[in-house]
Design a protein around this motif. Structure first.
Motif, short mmCIF file in Angstrom:
data_model
loop_
_atom_site.label_atom_id
_atom_site.label_comp_id
_atom_site.label_asym_id
_atom_site.label_seq_id
_atom_site.Cartn_x
_atom_site.Cartn_y
_atom_site.Cartn_z
N UNK A 80 0.83 -1.21 0.00
CA UNK A 80 0.00 0.00 0.00
C UNK A 80 0.87 1.26 0.00
N UNK A 81 1.94 1.22 0.79
CA UNK A 81 2.85 2.37 0.85
C UNK A 81 3.46 2.66 -0.53
N UNK A 82 3.91 1.61 -1.20
CA UNK A 82 4.54 1.78 -2.51
C UNK A 82 3.53 2.27 -3.55
N UNK A 83 2.30 1.76 -3.47
CA UNK A 83 1.26 2.21 -4.39
C UNK A 83 0.90 3.67 -4.13
N UNK A 84 0.80 4.05 -2.85
CA UNK A 84 0.54 5.45 -2.52
C UNK A 84 1.64 6.36 -3.01
N UNK A 85 2.89 5.90 -2.89
CA UNK A 85 4.03 6.67 -3.37
C UNK A 85 3.95 6.87 -4.88
N UNK A 86 3.56 5.82 -5.60
CA UNK A 86 3.45 5.92 -7.06
C UNK A 86 2.32 6.87 -7.47
N UNK A 87 1.21 6.85 -6.72
CA UNK A 87 0.13 7.80 -7.00
C UNK A 87 0.62 9.22 -6.76
N UNK A 88 1.36 9.42 -5.65
CA UNK A 88 1.88 10.74 -5.33
C UNK A 88 2.85 11.25 -6.39
N UNK A 89 3.58 10.32 -7.01
CA UNK A 89 4.55 10.69 -8.04
C UNK A 89 3.93 10.78 -9.43
N UNK A 90 2.66 10.41 -9.54
CA UNK A 90 1.96 10.55 -10.81
C UNK A 90 2.12 9.38 -11.76
N UNK A 136 -10.68 14.69 -7.77
CA UNK A 136 -10.11 13.40 -8.18
C UNK A 136 -9.14 13.54 -9.35
N UNK A 137 -8.80 14.78 -9.70
CA UNK A 137 -7.86 15.00 -10.79
C UNK A 137 -6.43 14.78 -10.32
N UNK A 138 -5.47 15.02 -11.23
CA UNK A 138 -4.10 14.57 -11.00
C UNK A 138 -3.48 15.15 -9.73
N UNK A 139 -3.49 16.46 -9.57
CA UNK A 139 -2.81 17.07 -8.42
C UNK A 139 -3.45 16.69 -7.08
N UNK A 140 -4.79 16.77 -6.93
CA UNK A 140 -5.38 16.28 -5.67
C UNK A 140 -5.11 14.80 -5.43
N UNK A 141 -5.06 14.00 -6.51
CA UNK A 141 -4.77 12.58 -6.34
C UNK A 141 -3.37 12.37 -5.79
N UNK A 142 -2.45 13.24 -6.14
CA UNK A 142 -1.09 13.12 -5.60
C UNK A 142 -1.08 13.35 -4.10
N UNK A 143 -1.90 14.28 -3.64
CA UNK A 143 -2.04 14.49 -2.19
C UNK A 143 -2.63 13.24 -1.54
N UNK A 144 -3.64 12.65 -2.19
CA UNK A 144 -4.24 11.40 -1.69
C UNK A 144 -3.19 10.31 -1.60
N UNK A 145 -2.32 10.23 -2.62
CA UNK A 145 -1.23 9.24 -2.60
C UNK A 145 -0.32 9.43 -1.41
N UNK A 146 0.01 10.69 -1.09
CA UNK A 146 0.86 10.96 0.07
C UNK A 146 0.18 10.55 1.37
#
Length: 214
Positions: A80-90, A136-146
């Protein structure tokens, strides 16, 4: 059959199959995925391949459910951590290192647990729908990933019952990602704040107890 039809018909069938998968609710999709797996165990890597067409959301939900089962919780939280990191990185598609992909999940135990929480998940899905889509767009999703990274880190901590609320928050955030539901993302962030506050208190209590013991 003409040459054009020979290629058009299979492509159309594949498109309709993919459309059915997209229209199918995530809860039922997860159940069907587990039931259709022929082996007693499946690896996280196999799960990644099976759920790839649903991208991050379904994989996060399945790993968070598995994270509530003793024995796989540590590796599920790391994934989950790695997936969240990948979402945060786009990153557009999820990837996991081989050491995580090789970890096995007991299919029947995971299926039984998933079926037990399914009524709750189905009720939640009734209220989840596309809305407040800018969230739910790219930049808010990066915050969600973090935020998912922080929640996964909390779930790894060796404290009793500390992984429950973070995994619930990740499931809520994942549903928001899948359905592009900004309200669901905000609710998930609310659960995340509560999880962080409770974990902070538990870590302080554990630390103070350790200092007294020493």
């Amino acid at each position: 059959m003409s040459l054009s039809n020979r290629y058009f018909v299979p492509c159309l069938c594949r498109y309709l199959d993919n459309l059915d998968n997209l229209l199918e609710k995530t809860s039922q999709f997860l159940i069907n995925t587990l039931k259709s797996h022929p082996e007693q165990y499946l690896t996280i890597g196999e799960l990644l391949e099976l759920l790839r067409r649903r991208s991050y959301g379904a994989l996060l939900i399945m790993l968070s459910l598995a994270g509530l089962i003793p024995g796989i919780s540590f590796f599920a939280a790391v994934a989950d951590f790695l997936l969240g990191l990948q979402i945060a990185l786009g990153f557009h598609a999820p990837k996991l290192p081989n050491i995580i992909q090789k970890q096995r999940i007991h299919r029947d135990k995971t299926l039984k647990f998933t079926e037990e929480v399914m009524p709750w998940l189905v009720r939640v899905e009734e209220y989840v729908k596309p809305r407040w889509e800018p969230l739910s767009r790219v930049n808010p999703r990066r915050v969600v990933g973090a935020i998912i990274c922080v929640l996964a880190f909390i779930a790894i901590l060796p404290l009793p019952f500390i992984n429950f609320l973070p995994n619930i928050a990740i499931i809520c955030l994942a549903l928001g990602i899948i359905e592009r539901d900004g309200l669901c993302l905000i609710i998930g962030c609310g659960f995340a704040l509560v999880a962080m506050w409770i974990s902070h208190i538990m870590v302080r209590v554990a630390w103070n107890s350790l200092m007294l013991a020493l």
